[in-house]
Design a protein around this motif. Structure first.
Motif, PDB file in Angstrom:
ATOM      1  N   ALA A   1       0.880  -1.074   0.078  1.00 36.98           N
ATOM      2  CA  ALA A   1      -0.008  -0.012  -0.043  1.00 36.98           C
ATOM      3  C   ALA A   1       0.891   1.149   0.036  1.00 36.98           C
ATOM      4  O   ALA A   1       0.328   2.271   0.140  1.00 36.98           O
TER       5      ALA A   1
ATOM      6  N   ARG B   1     -10.223  -4.357   9.346  1.00 39.23           N
ATOM      7  CA  ARG B   1      -9.705  -3.245   8.843  1.00 39.23           C
ATOM      8  C   ARG B   1      -8.316  -3.551   7.841  1.00 39.23           C
ATOM      9  O   ARG B   1      -7.989  -3.265   6.909  1.00 39.23           O
ATOM     10  N   PRO B   2      -7.493  -4.557   8.455  1.00 33.28           N
ATOM     11  CA  PRO B   2      -6.464  -4.687   7.820  1.00 33.28           C
ATOM     12  C   PRO B   2      -6.642  -5.320   6.310  1.00 33.28           C
ATOM     13  O   PRO B   2      -5.606  -5.147   5.251  1.00 33.28           O
TER      14      PRO B   2
ATOM     15  N   ASP C   1      -7.143  -2.487   4.063  1.00 29.12           N
ATOM     16  CA  ASP C   1      -5.867  -1.816   3.750  1.00 29.12           C
ATOM     17  C   ASP C   1      -5.135  -2.430   2.700  1.00 29.12           C
ATOM     18  O   ASP C   1      -4.776  -2.077   1.854  1.00 29.12           O
ATOM     19  N   THR C   2      -4.889  -3.704   2.867  1.00 25.73           N
ATOM     20  CA  THR C   2      -3.909  -4.640   2.156  1.00 25.73           C
ATOM     21  C   THR C   2      -4.675  -5.021   0.891  1.00 25.73           C
ATOM     22  O   THR C   2      -4.158  -4.828  -0.383  1.00 25.73           O
TER      23      THR C   2
ATOM     24  N   ILE D   1      -6.745  -1.343  -0.795  1.00 30.18           N
ATOM     25  CA  ILE D   1      -5.795  -0.234  -1.073  1.00 30.18           C
ATOM     26  C   ILE D   1      -4.410  -0.757  -1.663  1.00 30.18           C
ATOM     27  O   ILE D   1      -4.119   0.159  -2.823  1.00 30.18           O
TER      28      ILE D   1
END
Ligand code: NAD
Ligand code: TDX
Length: 332
Positions: A60, A92-93, A96-97, A100
């Motif tokens: 990211a 959430r992770p 993100d990974t 995003i």
């Protein structure tokens, strides 16, 4: 010879792919991996330094990704948060990974005009009933169930949109459940093997009737190489080896191979939203690209996997206690 950038190459399937590439091709590999709890440099130990370079970094982070993509010929994107159970407790992770991170990679591939291959999962299609005669095909509508599979579905759709809107030179593969060496002990098969080695009874979620379509990680690797070499840009290929088994049968097989009574397991609380069955029709990959699996004997594949975990305790022991503590907290 090509320069491959392999994201997530210190994880389970990515590291198996890097070993496979070194053994079967003359490509050069750069691994980009954040080394999360799931990444392990030991999974790349022993590979020749003149063929494999390791870079620690986050997909990211555009400042890390951009120069690595610029210096490669093909990007093969394995990096992900990959465990459904984790996604139910801390999503959430995964955004993100998986979302995003994929966005940052395809932007870099677009900017530098690079070939991109996106690794995805059959879970994007949701699940099938046990008695459904149909299997997933490339035309099955997306219907993901968990935070994990919905972020993987989202990442697939980003790649498709970048192909259509920006002419990204990308392919996508959606594979079924992998097994083999270097798989984290949080996952079903290594969890049960290492439990038995530790004198803990295997844990089956719910009744254990859920079906997964198992494929050896080396067969996944050969399929990905075939797609990179011969696949049509813009296309999706499903990867599977006709390996449907229910979880109860898999646990019984592991116990039997490890010299235990076949019923020496416990039923534990089920996974919320637990997908019932996955099944892949890989005709397109087989007919178009001439691919076929080589590790079709699940029984001997499991035996070899048990032997690997028995002989490589230094690799998995550091993760085992924390993984089981987390499961105990969850009642699993
Ligand atoms: P894994 O969890 O074992 O490995 C993931 C790797 O990605 C780890 O090395 C981790 O450190 C790295 N990583 C995570 N976040 C990162 C980030 N932000 N930047 C850089 N690296 C990061 O996963 P796996 O089982 O090997 O799965 C690999 C890929 O294959 C995933 O995309 C997954 O969705 C897909 N897939 C897995 C299966 C399966 O059965 N395991 C089946 C089909 C598809
Ligand atoms: O202890 C367990 N007991 C149990 O019965 C664990 C960890 C799992 N299970 C069940 C849940 C599933 O029905 O076993 C099956 C397999 O579980 P996982 O190993 O967690 O895999 P799954 O959820 O099917 O997802 C896997 O395949 C598709 C990978 O983790 C994903 O990354 C991939 O996309």
């Amino acid at each position: 010879m090509q320069r491959l950038l392999v994201t997530g190459g210190a994880g389970f399937i990515g590291s198996n792919f890097v070993h496979f590439v070194v053994e079967h091709t003359d490509h050069l590999v750069t691994v980009l991996d954040k080394l999360t709890y799931a990444g392990n440099l030991e999974s790349l130990a022993g590979l020749p330094a003149e063929r494999v370079t390791f870079v620690k970094g986050d997909i990211a982070d555009a400042s890390v990704v951009d120069p690595l993509v610029a210096a490669s010929d093909v990007v093969i994107h394995y990096a992900a948060e990959s465990h459904n159970d984790n996604s139910l407790h801390d999503p959430r992770p995964f955004l993100d990974t998986n979302i995003i991170g994929t966005y940052v990679l395809i932007e870099a591939a677009r900017k530098h005009g690079k070939r991109f291959h996106h690794i995805s999962t059959d879970e994007v299609y949701g699940d099938l009933e046990l008695d459904d005669p149909e299997r997933f095909t490339e035309e099955t509508p997306y219907n993901p169930s968990s935070p994990y599979s919905s972020t993987k579905a989202g990442s697939d759709l980003l790649v498709r949109a970048w192909v259509r809107s920006f002419g990204l030179q990308a392919t996508i593969s959606n594979c079924s459940n992998n097994y083999g060496p270097y798989q984290h002990v949080e996952k079903f098969i290594p969890r049960q093997i290492t439990n038995v080695l530790d004198g803990i009874r295997p844990k089956l979620y719910g009744k254990g009737e859920n079906v997964r379509d198992w494929i050896h990680a080396n067969d996944h690797s050969s399929a990905v190489l075939a797609i990179i070499e011969k696949g049509r840009v813009g296309e999706t290929y499903l990867i599977g080896a006709d390996g449907e088994k229910n979880n109860k049968d898999v646990v019984e097989l592991i116990l039997t191979h490890m010299g235990q009574p076949a019923d020496a397991y416990d039923h534990v609380v089920d996974r919320p939203g637990h997908d019932m069955r996955y099944a892949i029709d890989s005709s397109k990959l087989r007919d178009e690209l001439g691919w076929s699996p080589k590790y079709s004997n699940f029984d001997s594949g499991i035996e070899a996997t048990i032997t690997w975990y028995r002989e490589n305790q230094d690799w998995w022991r550091p993760q085992k206690a924390a993984t089981e503590a987390k499961y105990t907290e969850q009642g699993q």
